[in-house]
Scaffold this motif. Structure first.
Motif, PDB file in Angstrom:
ATOM      1  N   ARG A 161       0.748  -1.141   0.034  1.00 19.68           N
ATOM      2  CA  ARG A 161       0.021  -0.046  -0.146  1.00 19.68           C
ATOM      3  C   ARG A 161       0.842   1.262  -0.161  1.00 19.68           C
ATOM      4  O   ARG A 161       0.688   2.154  -0.801  1.00 19.68           O
ATOM      5  CB  ARG A 161      -0.989   0.016   1.241  1.00 19.68           C
ATOM      6  N   ARG A 162       1.754   1.219   0.939  1.00 19.78           N
ATOM      7  CA  ARG A 162       2.914   2.418   0.832  1.00 19.78           C
ATOM      8  C   ARG A 162       3.543   2.457  -0.564  1.00 19.78           C
ATOM      9  O   ARG A 162       3.633   3.647  -1.001  1.00 19.78           O
ATOM     10  CB  ARG A 162       3.918   2.511   2.077  1.00 19.78           C
ATOM     11  N   ARG A 163       3.993   1.402  -1.090  1.00 16.25           N
ATOM     12  CA  ARG A 163       4.857   1.640  -2.208  1.00 16.25           C
ATOM     13  C   ARG A 163       3.749   1.994  -3.525  1.00 16.25           C
ATOM     14  O   ARG A 163       4.354   3.051  -4.099  1.00 16.25           O
ATOM     15  CB  ARG A 163       5.299  -0.028  -2.582  1.00 16.25           C
ATOM     16  N   ASP A 164       2.587   1.634  -3.394  1.00 21.73           N
ATOM     17  CA  ASP A 164       2.006   2.065  -4.441  1.00 21.73           C
ATOM     18  C   ASP A 164       1.548   3.346  -4.351  1.00 21.73           C
ATOM     19  O   ASP A 164       1.261   4.134  -5.297  1.00 21.73           O
ATOM     20  CB  ASP A 164       0.552   1.054  -4.497  1.00 21.73           C
ATOM     21  N   ALA A 165       1.267   3.750  -3.268  1.00 22.08           N
ATOM     22  CA  ALA A 165       0.815   5.056  -2.933  1.00 22.08           C
ATOM     23  C   ALA A 165       1.915   6.078  -3.135  1.00 22.08           C
ATOM     24  O   ALA A 165       1.487   7.285  -3.482  1.00 22.08           O
ATOM     25  CB  ALA A 165       0.046   5.455  -1.457  1.00 22.08           C
ATOM     26  N   GLY A 166       3.108   5.802  -2.944  1.00 18.39           N
ATOM     27  CA  GLY A 166       4.276   6.875  -3.125  1.00 18.39           C
ATOM     28  C   GLY A 166       5.140   6.468  -4.273  1.00 18.39           C
ATOM     29  O   GLY A 166       6.021   7.307  -4.500  1.00 18.39           O
ATOM     30  N   THR A 167       5.005   5.399  -5.135  1.00 16.49           N
ATOM     31  CA  THR A 167       5.749   5.258  -6.198  1.00 16.49           C
ATOM     32  C   THR A 167       5.436   6.262  -7.474  1.00 16.49           C
ATOM     33  O   THR A 167       4.336   6.407  -7.819  1.00 16.49           O
ATOM     34  CB  THR A 167       5.688   4.064  -6.902  1.00 16.49           C
ATOM     35  N   LEU A 168       6.343   7.051  -7.883  1.00 17.27           N
ATOM     36  CA  LEU A 168       6.075   7.999  -9.133  1.00 17.27           C
ATOM     37  C   LEU A 168       7.375   7.764  -9.981  1.00 17.27           C
ATOM     38  O   LEU A 168       8.481   7.549  -9.695  1.00 17.27           O
ATOM     39  CB  LEU A 168       6.397   9.712  -8.674  1.00 17.27           C
ATOM     40  N   ILE A 183       7.021  18.756  -2.052  1.00 18.87           N
ATOM     41  CA  ILE A 183       6.907  17.614  -1.058  1.00 18.87           C
ATOM     42  C   ILE A 183       6.503  17.913   0.289  1.00 18.87           C
ATOM     43  O   ILE A 183       5.940  17.281   1.011  1.00 18.87           O
ATOM     44  CB  ILE A 183       8.506  16.763  -1.342  1.00 18.87           C
ATOM     45  N   ALA A 184       7.167  19.061   0.923  1.00 24.63           N
ATOM     46  CA  ALA A 184       6.919  19.490   2.081  1.00 24.63           C
ATOM     47  C   ALA A 184       5.589  20.047   2.202  1.00 24.63           C
ATOM     48  O   ALA A 184       5.007  20.061   3.453  1.00 24.63           O
ATOM     49  CB  ALA A 184       7.966  20.821   2.363  1.00 24.63           C
ATOM     50  N   ARG A 185       4.988  20.498   1.076  1.00 25.31           N
ATOM     51  CA  ARG A 185       3.651  21.009   1.000  1.00 25.31           C
ATOM     52  C   ARG A 185       2.530  20.467   1.877  1.00 25.31           C
ATOM     53  O   ARG A 185       1.952  20.834   2.700  1.00 25.31           O
ATOM     54  CB  ARG A 185       3.359  21.521  -0.061  1.00 25.31           C
ATOM     55  N   PRO A 186       2.328  19.186   1.481  1.00 29.86           N
ATOM     56  CA  PRO A 186       1.215  18.285   2.052  1.00 29.86           C
ATOM     57  C   PRO A 186       1.619  17.704   3.628  1.00 29.86           C
ATOM     58  O   PRO A 186       0.808  17.061   4.139  1.00 29.86           O
ATOM     59  CB  PRO A 186       1.095  17.233   1.253  1.00 29.86           C
ATOM     60  N   VAL A 187       2.693  17.766   3.948  1.00 31.83           N
ATOM     61  CA  VAL A 187       3.190  17.454   5.173  1.00 31.83           C
ATOM     62  C   VAL A 187       2.794  18.148   6.484  1.00 31.83           C
ATOM     63  O   VAL A 187       3.119  19.265   6.598  1.00 31.83           O
ATOM     64  CB  VAL A 187       4.703  17.095   5.385  1.00 31.83           C
ATOM     65  N   PRO A 188       1.847  17.588   7.105  1.00 30.58           N
ATOM     66  CA  PRO A 188       1.304  18.595   8.312  1.00 30.58           C
ATOM     67  C   PRO A 188       2.512  18.804   9.748  1.00 30.58           C
ATOM     68  O   PRO A 188       3.335  18.066   9.343  1.00 30.58           O
ATOM     69  CB  PRO A 188       0.179  17.590   8.942  1.00 30.58           C
ATOM     70  N   ASP A 189       2.250  19.750  10.310  1.00 32.89           N
ATOM     71  CA  ASP A 189       3.190  19.909  11.290  1.00 32.89           C
ATOM     72  C   ASP A 189       3.205  18.745  12.499  1.00 32.89           C
ATOM     73  O   ASP A 189       2.340  18.085  12.359  1.00 32.89           O
ATOM     74  CB  ASP A 189       2.461  20.987  12.211  1.00 32.89           C
ATOM     75  N   PRO A 190       4.313  18.409  12.644  1.00 29.13           N
ATOM     76  CA  PRO A 190       4.300  17.323  13.647  1.00 29.13           C
ATOM     77  C   PRO A 190       3.505  17.317  14.846  1.00 29.13           C
ATOM     78  O   PRO A 190       3.420  18.133  15.342  1.00 29.13           O
ATOM     79  CB  PRO A 190       5.874  17.110  13.924  1.00 29.13           C
ATOM     80  N   LYS A 191       3.063  16.208  14.918  1.00 28.29           N
ATOM     81  CA  LYS A 191       2.178  16.160  16.361  1.00 28.29           C
ATOM     82  C   LYS A 191       2.748  15.235  17.336  1.00 28.29           C
ATOM     83  O   LYS A 191       3.750  14.423  16.870  1.00 28.29           O
ATOM     84  CB  LYS A 191       0.984  15.248  16.022  1.00 28.29           C
ATOM     85  N   PRO A 192       2.590  15.586  18.707  1.00 30.00           N
ATOM     86  CA  PRO A 192       3.278  14.860  19.636  1.00 30.00           C
ATOM     87  C   PRO A 192       3.125  13.059  19.548  1.00 30.00           C
ATOM     88  O   PRO A 192       3.835  12.262  19.732  1.00 30.00           O
ATOM     89  CB  PRO A 192       2.814  15.032  20.984  1.00 30.00           C
ATOM     90  N   GLU A 193       1.849  12.751  19.193  1.00 28.42           N
ATOM     91  CA  GLU A 193       1.401  11.527  19.168  1.00 28.42           C
ATOM     92  C   GLU A 193       1.055  11.150  17.492  1.00 28.42           C
ATOM     93  O   GLU A 193      -0.238  11.348  17.129  1.00 28.42           O
ATOM     94  CB  GLU A 193       0.264  10.981  19.978  1.00 28.42           C
ATOM     95  N   PRO A 194       1.986  10.740  16.646  1.00 23.29           N
ATOM     96  CA  PRO A 194       1.635  10.642  15.398  1.00 23.29           C
ATOM     97  C   PRO A 194       0.491   9.283  15.106  1.00 23.29           C
ATOM     98  O   PRO A 194       0.609   8.512  16.288  1.00 23.29           O
ATOM     99  CB  PRO A 194       2.841  10.297  14.656  1.00 23.29           C
ATOM    100  N   THR A 195      -0.256   9.266  14.244  1.00 21.75           N
ATOM    101  CA  THR A 195      -1.182   8.163  14.185  1.00 21.75           C
ATOM    102  C   THR A 195      -0.510   6.849  14.100  1.00 21.75           C
ATOM    103  O   THR A 195       0.783   6.646  13.462  1.00 21.75           O
ATOM    104  CB  THR A 195      -2.192   8.224  12.955  1.00 21.75           C
ATOM    105  N   PRO A 196      -1.147   5.680  14.459  1.00 24.41           N
ATOM    106  CA  PRO A 196      -0.427   4.455  14.266  1.00 24.41           C
ATOM    107  C   PRO A 196       0.336   3.965  12.872  1.00 24.41           C
ATOM    108  O   PRO A 196       1.178   3.488  12.612  1.00 24.41           O
ATOM    109  CB  PRO A 196      -1.313   3.427  14.836  1.00 24.41           C
ATOM    110  N   ASP A 197      -0.479   4.555  11.951  1.00 29.25           N
ATOM    111  CA  ASP A 197      -0.211   4.299  10.413  1.00 29.25           C
ATOM    112  C   ASP A 197       0.809   5.094   9.837  1.00 29.25           C
ATOM    113  O   ASP A 197       1.311   5.067   8.651  1.00 29.25           O
ATOM    114  CB  ASP A 197      -1.416   4.081   9.545  1.00 29.25           C
ATOM    115  N   ALA A 198       1.315   6.066  10.588  1.00 30.96           N
ATOM    116  CA  ALA A 198       2.004   7.212  10.143  1.00 30.96           C
ATOM    117  C   ALA A 198       3.473   6.450  10.434  1.00 30.96           C
ATOM    118  O   ALA A 198       4.062   6.950  11.626  1.00 30.96           O
ATOM    119  CB  ALA A 198       2.004   8.530  10.702  1.00 30.96           C
ATOM    120  N   LEU A 199       4.161   6.250   9.408  1.00 31.23           N
ATOM    121  CA  LEU A 199       5.696   5.742   9.728  1.00 31.23           C
ATOM    122  C   LEU A 199       6.639   6.516   8.988  1.00 31.23           C
ATOM    123  O   LEU A 199       6.321   7.158   7.781  1.00 31.23           O
ATOM    124  CB  LEU A 199       5.787   4.272   9.180  1.00 31.23           C
ATOM    125  N   PRO A 200       7.901   6.454   9.664  1.00 28.13           N
ATOM    126  CA  PRO A 200       8.841   7.262   8.840  1.00 28.13           C
ATOM    127  C   PRO A 200       9.171   6.620   7.431  1.00 28.13           C
ATOM    128  O   PRO A 200       9.196   5.747   7.068  1.00 28.13           O
ATOM    129  CB  PRO A 200      10.092   6.938   9.620  1.00 28.13           C
TER     130      PRO A 200
END
Length: 73
Positions: free
Chosen positions: A11-18, A42-59
């Protein structure tokens, strides 16, 4: 575990491959000018960091490459 043996999430590969395999032609100076435009995009759609990222937000690593197309002079 290293990047080569790491279990991939399709899912990540398919969503992020260009990929653009068209006939894009650019000079070195055009490629240099494109770099800050891509970085800002690339930087535009990235929200400000949250103290607790959602479980599916991986580096992730975003990697863009430009090179001479194979089979060209």
């Amino acid at each position: 575990m290293n990047a080569i043996s790491e279990d991939r999430d399709d899912r990540r590969r398919d969503a992020g491959t260009l990929s653009d395999s068209g006939d894009l032609r650019m000079t070195p100076s055009q490629l240099k000018a494109l770099k800050p435009e891509l970085t800002a995009g690339i930087a535009r759609p990235v929200p400000d960091p949250k103290p607790e990222p959602t479980p599916d937000a991986l580096p992730v690593v975003v990697q863009l490459q430009s090179r001479k197309k194979r089979g060209t002079v």
